[in-house]
Design an enzyme around this catalytic site. Structure first.
Site, PDB file in Angstrom:
ATOM      1  N   GLY A   1      41.888  35.880  43.357  1.00  0.00           N
ATOM      2  CA  GLY A   1      41.982  36.204  41.950  1.00  0.00           C
ATOM      3  C   GLY A   1      40.970  37.253  41.545  1.00  0.00           C
ATOM      4  O   GLY A   1      40.303  37.871  42.369  1.00  0.00           O
TER       5      GLY A   1
ATOM      6  N   ASP B   1      45.678  33.781  26.712  1.00  0.00           N
ATOM      7  CA  ASP B   1      46.187  34.468  27.911  1.00  0.00           C
ATOM      8  C   ASP B   1      47.480  33.823  28.394  1.00  0.00           C
ATOM      9  O   ASP B   1      47.657  33.567  29.582  1.00  0.00           O
ATOM     10  CB  ASP B   1      45.135  34.457  29.013  1.00  0.00           C
ATOM     11  CG  ASP B   1      45.424  35.507  30.083  1.00  0.00           C
ATOM     12  OD1 ASP B   1      46.196  36.445  29.790  1.00  0.00           O
ATOM     13  OD2 ASP B   1      44.886  35.391  31.194  1.00  0.00           O
TER      14      ASP B   1
END
Length: 950
Positions: free
Chosen positions: A45, A157
């Site tokens: 990530g 998000d």
């Protein structure tokens, strides 16, 4: 210099450095490797790697997000996410299984979701979701959002990459790394954070304007964008750069679905309601749960089927088209087909067969697609368009082909599918493999899920064709045939015939068979599609876009941390200033209170001393007067005795007969007169004594009154001085606070400019990479065309010569020498044509290069213009805020000064009342002192400010 100023802005006082904190949900004393066993890597990530872990005791699976932190400040950045995960307990939100901080690494153990992220599933299946699937996900997301918003949490998000799927057909909201935990439900935020494509307009505006904060309604907009992403694989404006899409969101109308007939009116209505640019009228999650689109949704069977289809066993086979086959097919085309093919048209279809069987799976054969030609550029453009738009009939597009896949062996049914969940599931950044055991070539950049389709309808690939080997059946002269051939080849060249022929040789057909179980019934789906070199380009573009989003997210994280540090510093400065103001005010008050106490104490002592002096004075004066009066009284008595003697002497002079009687009468009269005069004399002495005492008392009281008035004046002057100093302090505090707030505002905008410049540098870097990539691709394509052209010309020359000789053989004319001359002339024309073709290709390449350079320059200019507009907007907004702040300060000072006047008047009135009360007090005492009936009573004097006097 700017960097030094930036460091100065964020520098906190030394004594404010935080010590090591103990966080409630983070364990520092346990090695996570002793509790969890790492059994695989899920992905990489933006802030760390994600591993698949297994609890050594319970066997529970978890996604372990491992983040390296350099210091405690970075560790604190992730505490909000950990706290949110720890406090949230909802069926549709991932759970926190533990958090550890060990050897500079933060381990966040999150509930593992085998179904993976929704966007990974769409890539796996090569299609968007169907409306029942979207409806089910939407309902569950709304329930999760309603819970989060009730807990005062803004996700900030939301996107398909942060929606995970379980095997039971439920979703799990994940990735709270940029979420906000508020104190109040309606609390607003002004942080510019999130992923650009899914950002609400009010969040976008916070990039340059912080005075229009947003609340939890921003999640509703992101939800609507996520639904469009699920329907169309990509979010709206996905073709734009991540930074440039912000301008599109702010200025354009709310996005809608590209196809109107494919989706139900309820879906369109839901999106129109959720994607309201005005956050005030945008509904909440609880209100959207009552919308007909999701109100009818019940159960999670569509998601169970979706997960089963995504986890299916997959068999991929590649069929390559050979040159001989192409030429054979080309010879079979008619001139009519050739003529139609001049307008290039590309359609990519798939053959799908679905068969349900009771206990086994029957093999399916895919219908071979018809072999076609098309220009490479048009093909690439068509492929890009197909990624953007889904067909209206609900059939999936053939996108995201994998050019590096090799032929795979069939999977046996007893093999357990090897699946990796995605790092995108937990960070929203990476897609990893979710397919069955599958062999790929070593050049494969990353594992991408394979696709499957839901409809059993057959799809056929129909490509318009144009072939160079047309032939001629007419018996014309050789020169006519030569000219026709030259014109024909010239026309073919103009339409990209040569490059397209070479491109046709590199096309492959991918046949994919998926096998999975639905409600206990095994289902087999076979799909077939044509893949080309553009497939790899699409995958590269997707990967590069993820890289850009990752870079943006890192910038946002750093900006958020810098903003938090600056906000903390500003709060500390304001708090410190308030404490200093309070200390100064208390110090001044204490000083004047001490002065007043000293003055009152001195006043009391002075009055007591004066009263004592007055008492001594009255006593001495009374004693002196009484002594004088006693002396006068003695003299008065002696005078009376003398008068008595004189009276007796006068009576003795009378004859004896009259003497006795006269003596008696005279002595009686004298005794009476003596008593009267003596009484009058004593009364007169008493009056004189009282008068003298009254005069003394009045004089003493006047002295005390003057002294009291003197002290009162001093006291009131001290009070005036105190109030004046307090007012000066208040005004100075207002000025200093204004200067501090103004400086803080400048620091805030300086930080915004600094972060904006960092973003702009990153945008320019990304744009430079993009332009460089486009130039490299163009040069590579031109190099390939340049290399292929001689080969193609040689083959075409051979073909044309053969055709020309055949035409001469079919319709012979002239002698052999003439035919040889014609052949020689034809060869010369061919050489000229090839030379002209090479020259035209060179000119074409130069023109393409110039166009590409112009396009790159235009992109850079547009980017710089947009960046300049943002900088100008930020500076303009800063100027407006500073002007507004100054105007507010002037208004505040004006109001403060207007309020000072009544305060001064009330203060002076209060002092005047005290003076009047003092005068009244002494006037009453004077009246009491002047009462003749009370004149003999002892008089005691008290200070006006003493409690006895009051």
């Amino acid at each position: 210099m700017a960097f030094a100023n930036f460091r100065r802005i964020l520098r906190l006082p030394n004594f404010e450095k935080k010590r090591l904190r103990e966080y409630e949900h983070v364990r520092r004393d346990v090695d996570p490797n002793q509790v969890w066993e790492i059994i695989g890597e899920l992905g990489d990530g933006a802030f760390g790697k994600v591993y698949k872990a297994k609890n050594r005791e319970t066997g529970i699976l978890a996604a372990a997000k491992v983040i390296e932190t350099k210091n405690e400040e970075e560790l604190e950045d992730y505490m909000v996410e950990i706290e949110i995960l720890a406090t949230c307990n909802h069926h549709f939100i991932v759970k926190l299984l533990g958090a550890f901080y060990w050897e500079g690494k933060l381990w966040i153990m999150i509930e593992f979701c085998p179904g993976g992220a929704v966007d990974a599933v769409m890539l796996e299946l090569d299609r968007g979701l169907k409306e029942p699937e979207i409806k089910t996900i939407c309902r569950q997301m709304l329930e999760a959002l309603a819970y989060l918003h009730s807990m005062k949490i803004i996700h900030r998000d939301l996107k398909a990459g942060n929606v995970l799927l379980t095997l039971d057909g439920d979703i799990k909201l994940a990735d709270f790394g940029v979420s906000a935990k508020n104190v109040k439900t309606l609390q607003r935020r002004d942080s510019f954070i999130g992923t650009p494509y899914w950002m609400a307009p009010e969040v976008v505006m916070c990039e340059t304007m912080k005075d229009a904060p947003y609340d939890y309604k921003a999640d509703i907009w992101s939800l609507g964008i996520t639904l469009i992403e699920m329907a169309q694989i990509e979010p709206p404006h996905h073709e734009l750069n991540p930074m440039r899409v912000l301008l599109k969101i702010a200025k354009s109308e709310p996005p809608t679905l590209s196809s109107l007939s494919k989706w139900s009116p309820e879906f369109h209505s839901f999106l129109k309601t959720a994607l309201d640019k005005n956050p005030e009228t945008r509904p909440s999650a609880a209100q959207l749960l009552e919308h007909p689109f999701v109100k009818k949704a019940s159960g999670n069977k569509p998601l169970r089927d979706l997960v089963a289809e995504a986890k299916a066993e997959v068999l991929d086979e590649i069929e390559e088209q050979g040159e001989a086959e192409e030429e054979e097919d080309s010879d079979m085309l008619s001139p009519k087909t050739k003529g139609v093919s001049q307008s290039t048209h590309v359609e990519i279809g798939k053959d799908i067969e679905r068969e349900q069987v009771g206990n086994g799976i029957k093999p399916h054969s895919a219908t071979s697609p018809q072999k076609t030609d098309s220009q490479a550029d048009n093909y690439s453009q068509r492929r890009n368009n197909e990624v953007k738009n889904c067909p209206e009939n609900g059939r999936p597009d053939a996108v995201n082909g994998k050019p590096d896949i090799i032929i795979l062996n069939p999977l046996s049914s007893n093999l357990e599918p090897k699946r990796n969940s995605t790092a995108e599931s937990y960070r929203g950044e990476e897609h990893s493999s979710a397919s069955s055991q599958r062999q790929r070539s070593a050049q494969s950049a990353e594992l991408v899920p394979n696709g499957s389709f839901d409809s059993p309808t057959r799809y056929f690939t129909n490509w318009s064709k144009r072939d160079s080997d047309s032939g001629s059946n007419s018996a014309s002269e050789s020169m006519d045939i030569s000219m026709n051939l030259s014109a024909d080849l010239s026309m073919n060249k103009e339409t990209g015939f040569l490059s397209h022929r070479e491109n046709r040789l590199h096309k492959k057909t991918l046949k994919r068979t998926r096998r999975f179980v639905v409600d206990g019934v095994e289902v087999s789906i076979t799909t077939s599609k044509i893949i080309g070199d553009d497939e790899k380009k699409d995958e590269e573009m997707r990967f590069l876009r993820r890289q850009e989003l990752r870079e943006l997210r890192l910038l946002q994280k750093e900006e958020h941390r810098h903003q938090a540090q600056l906000t903390s510093k500003h709060s500390f400065q304001l708090e410190q200033m308030s404490r200093r103001f309070e200390q100064e005010m208390n110090s001044k008050r204490k000083f004047y209170d001490t002065e007043l106490e000293t003055l009152e104490r001195h006043q009391k002592q002075q009055i007591v001393w004066m009263e004592q002096e007055h008492a001594f004075r009255r006593r001495d004066e009374a004693k002196h007067i009484k002594t004088e009066q006693e002396r006068d009284h003695i003299k008065f008595l002696e005078q009376l005795k003398l008068r008595k003697k004189e009276l007796k002497a006068h009576v003795e002079k009378l004859p004896r007969q009259q003497r006795r009687e006269t003596m008696k009468v005279q002595m009686d009269g004298f005794a009476h007169k003596k008593q009267t005069e003596e009484q009058q004399f004593v009364n007169r002495q008493k009056e004189d004594l009282n008068l003298a005492m009254r005069v003394i008392v009045l004089e003493n009281r006047k002295e005390i009154y003057n002294k009291e008035r003197e002290f009162l004046n001093k006291k009131q002057q001290l009070l005036r001085d105190r109030e004046s100093v307090i007012w000066e302090l208040e005004e100075r505090h207002l000025q200093e606070r204004h200067q501090l707030v103004k400086q803080q505002l400048k620091d805030q905008y300086f930080l915004q400019r600094h972060e904006l410049l960092r973003k702009h540098e990153k945008e320019q870097e990304q744009m430079q990479r993009y332009n460089q990539r486009m130039m490299e691709q163009l040069r590579l394509r031109q190099q390939q065309e340049k290399v292929r052209l001689p080969k193609n010309q040689k083959a075409e020359a051979k073909t044309r010569m053969t055709m020309f000789k055949k035409s001469l053989h079919i319709s012979p004319s002239g002698s052999a020498a003439e035919q040889r001359d014609k052949i020689k002339q034809f060869s010369l024309q061919e050489e000229k044509r090839q030379k002209a073709e090479r020259l035209q290709q060179q000119q074409k390449h130069e023109h393409q290069l110039m166009e590409m350079l112009a396009e790159c320059d235009c992109n850079v200019r547009d980017l710089l213009q947009m960046q300049n507009e943002k900088c100008h907007l930020l500076v303009e907004h800063e100027t407006q805020k500073l002007k507004s702040l100054d105007e507010h300060h002037i208004q505040l000072i004006r109001e403060w000064r207007e309020n000072i006047r009544p305060r001064k008047k009330a203060f002076e009135d209060e002092l005047e009342l005290k003076k009047e009360a003092q005068e009244m007090f002494f006037r009453l005492n004077e009246e009491v002192a002047g009462d003749p009936f009370l004149s003999n009573k002892p008089t005691r004097f008290y200070s006006f400010s003493s409690p006895e006097a009051s």
